[in-house]
Design a protein around this motif. Structure first.
Motif, PDB file in Angstrom:
ATOM      1  N   LEU A  75     -15.754  21.410 -32.034  1.00 40.37           N
ATOM      2  CA  LEU A  75     -17.184  21.336 -31.804  1.00 40.37           C
ATOM      3  C   LEU A  75     -17.970  21.606 -33.077  1.00 40.37           C
ATOM      4  CD1 LEU A  75     -19.334  21.061 -29.495  1.00 40.37           C
ATOM      5  CD2 LEU A  75     -19.425  23.568 -29.541  1.00 40.37           C
ATOM      6  N   PHE A  78     -17.691  12.340 -33.014  1.00 40.50           N
ATOM      7  CA  PHE A  78     -17.892  11.900 -31.638  1.00 40.50           C
ATOM      8  C   PHE A  78     -19.088  12.612 -31.029  1.00 40.50           C
ATOM      9  CE2 PHE A  78     -14.135   9.382 -30.869  1.00 40.50           C
ATOM     10  CZ  PHE A  78     -13.221   9.871 -31.790  1.00 40.50           C
ATOM     11  N   ASN A 112      -5.249  13.661 -38.037  1.00 39.86           N
ATOM     12  CA  ASN A 112      -4.097  14.315 -37.400  1.00 39.86           C
ATOM     13  C   ASN A 112      -4.450  15.636 -36.730  1.00 39.86           C
ATOM     14  OD1 ASN A 112      -2.299  12.266 -38.376  1.00 39.86           O
ATOM     15  ND2 ASN A 112      -2.425  13.255 -40.375  1.00 39.86           N
ATOM     16  N   GLN A 113      -5.679  15.754 -36.321  1.00 39.52           N
ATOM     17  CA  GLN A 113      -6.094  16.969 -35.618  1.00 39.52           C
ATOM     18  C   GLN A 113      -6.840  16.608 -34.342  1.00 39.52           C
ATOM     19  OE1 GLN A 113      -8.129  19.946 -37.951  1.00 39.52           O
ATOM     20  NE2 GLN A 113      -6.969  19.432 -39.809  1.00 39.52           N
ATOM     21  N   GLY A 114      -7.003  17.603 -33.486  1.00 39.78           N
ATOM     22  CA  GLY A 114      -7.834  17.410 -32.299  1.00 39.78           C
ATOM     23  C   GLY A 114      -9.302  17.519 -32.669  1.00 39.78           C
ATOM     24  N   LEU A 115     -10.163  17.432 -31.670  1.00 40.62           N
ATOM     25  CA  LEU A 115     -11.591  17.512 -31.911  1.00 40.62           C
ATOM     26  C   LEU A 115     -12.041  18.977 -31.943  1.00 40.62           C
ATOM     27  CD1 LEU A 115     -11.094  14.628 -30.577  1.00 40.62           C
ATOM     28  CD2 LEU A 115     -13.479  14.774 -29.855  1.00 40.62           C
ATOM     29  N   TYR A 138     -18.769  16.456 -31.797  1.00 43.56           N
ATOM     30  CA  TYR A 138     -17.452  16.935 -32.187  1.00 43.56           C
ATOM     31  C   TYR A 138     -17.011  16.201 -33.440  1.00 43.56           C
ATOM     32  CZ  TYR A 138     -16.656  19.181 -27.629  1.00 43.56           C
ATOM     33  OH  TYR A 138     -16.727  19.993 -26.520  1.00 43.56           O
ATOM     34  N   THR A 167     -17.719   6.171 -28.723  1.00 46.80           N
ATOM     35  CA  THR A 167     -16.527   5.563 -29.313  1.00 46.80           C
ATOM     36  C   THR A 167     -16.232   6.071 -30.710  1.00 46.80           C
ATOM     37  OG1 THR A 167     -17.887   3.699 -29.973  1.00 46.80           O
ATOM     38  CG2 THR A 167     -16.610   3.461 -27.942  1.00 46.80           C
ATOM     39  N   GLY A 168     -17.112   6.927 -31.231  1.00 42.02           N
ATOM     40  CA  GLY A 168     -16.829   7.551 -32.512  1.00 42.02           C
ATOM     41  C   GLY A 168     -17.423   6.818 -33.704  1.00 42.02           C
ATOM     42  N   PHE A 178     -17.679  10.610 -23.740  1.00 40.39           N
ATOM     43  CA  PHE A 178     -17.634  10.527 -25.197  1.00 40.39           C
ATOM     44  C   PHE A 178     -18.046   9.146 -25.674  1.00 40.39           C
ATOM     45  CE2 PHE A 178     -15.645  14.407 -26.786  1.00 40.39           C
ATOM     46  CZ  PHE A 178     -15.206  14.991 -25.606  1.00 40.39           C
ATOM     47  N   GLN A 230     -13.459  15.180 -35.745  1.00 38.73           N
ATOM     48  CA  GLN A 230     -11.996  15.075 -35.716  1.00 38.73           C
ATOM     49  C   GLN A 230     -11.494  14.744 -37.112  1.00 38.73           C
ATOM     50  OE1 GLN A 230     -10.283  11.789 -33.480  1.00 38.73           O
ATOM     51  NE2 GLN A 230      -8.526  13.045 -32.882  1.00 38.73           N
TER      52      GLN A 230
END
Lengths: 115, 115
Positions: A46, A90, A41-44, A36, A107-108, A105, A38
């Motif tokens: 795919l 992620f 200021n947005q969601g994740l 994913y 940790t990015g 998930f 991100q």
């Protein structure tokens, strides 16, 4: 329980260079695998997923990932980085079969693209 | 088609107060997930609801609770707020179980700040 490891919390590449973001999972049974992205200021959203079949998966925006069972890895690559690729990435896994619909998930990894 | 919507976008509370966060899933999705995204910790699974029932819960104290309504929208409540609860709270939805090979659709999140 599953665990997901993303090596490198921050990765910097020059514009036009190869992007490689690493992801390893812990399960002995290959899970479903996802990447994913991100944006600020947005969601994740795919990028791509692997469930079955061909181990090289192509996603949106020129990204692809290869499932390697022997290495328990699902690294994300893009041949040529673009400024717009700067974002948080992620890796996620979920267990095959109905074991609680759990998604795990990492940790990015924050990707910076240098002009 | 509307995506996953979350409200409010930002929420500022003080220690000891209660916070209520709301999420509306994509039409037709019955599963709602809540994640906490704290700085440097990636996404931590909080709760999963499906068909109005709590199906799974992450490793969070009982002061984190929620519910899912008949229209599949969901609420996350955090009681007795602590400073470390400051984070971005993401809601995601998916199609009905089993869905571990399905992608999650994420909202843009609620940024909770506890002062």
């Amino acid at each position: 329980a599953q665990s997901v490891t993303q090596l490198g919390s921050h990765v910097s590449v020059s514009e036009g260079a190869l992007v490689l973001l690493r992801c390893n999972y812990s399960s002995s049974v290959p899970p479903y695998l996802f990447w994913y992205v991100q944006y600020p200021n947005q969601g994740l959203q795919l990028l791509l997923k692997y469930t079955t079949g061909a181990t090289l998966v192509k996603g949106i925006n020129g990204f692809e990932a290869e499932f390697k069972k022997s290495e328990t890895s699902f690294h994300l690559t893009k041949p040529s980085a673009h400024m717009s690729d700067a974002a948080e990435y992620f890796c996620a896994v979920s267990d095959r079969g109905n074991t609680g619909n759990q998604f795990y998930f990492g940790t990015g990894t924050s990707l910076t693209v240098i002009p | 088609e509307a995506g996953v919507t979350q409200s409010p976008t930002h929420l500022i509370k003080t220690r000891g107060q209660q916070a209520t966060l709301r999420c509306s899933p994509i039409s037709g999705h019955t599963s709602v997930y809540w994640y906490q995204q704290a700085l440097g910790l990636g996404l931590q699974f909080l709760l999963w609801y499906d068909e109005g029932e709590e199906r799974n819960r992450g490793n969070f104290p009982p002061r984190f609770s929620g519910r899912q309504f008949p229209n599949y929208s969901s609420e996350l409540n955090v009681n007795a707020l602590e400073l470390e609860d400051s984070a971005l709270y993401l809601c995601a939805s998916s199609l009905k179980v089993p869905a571990t090979n399905e992608k999650l659709f994420f909202g843009s999140g609620t940024q909770l700040s506890v002062l």
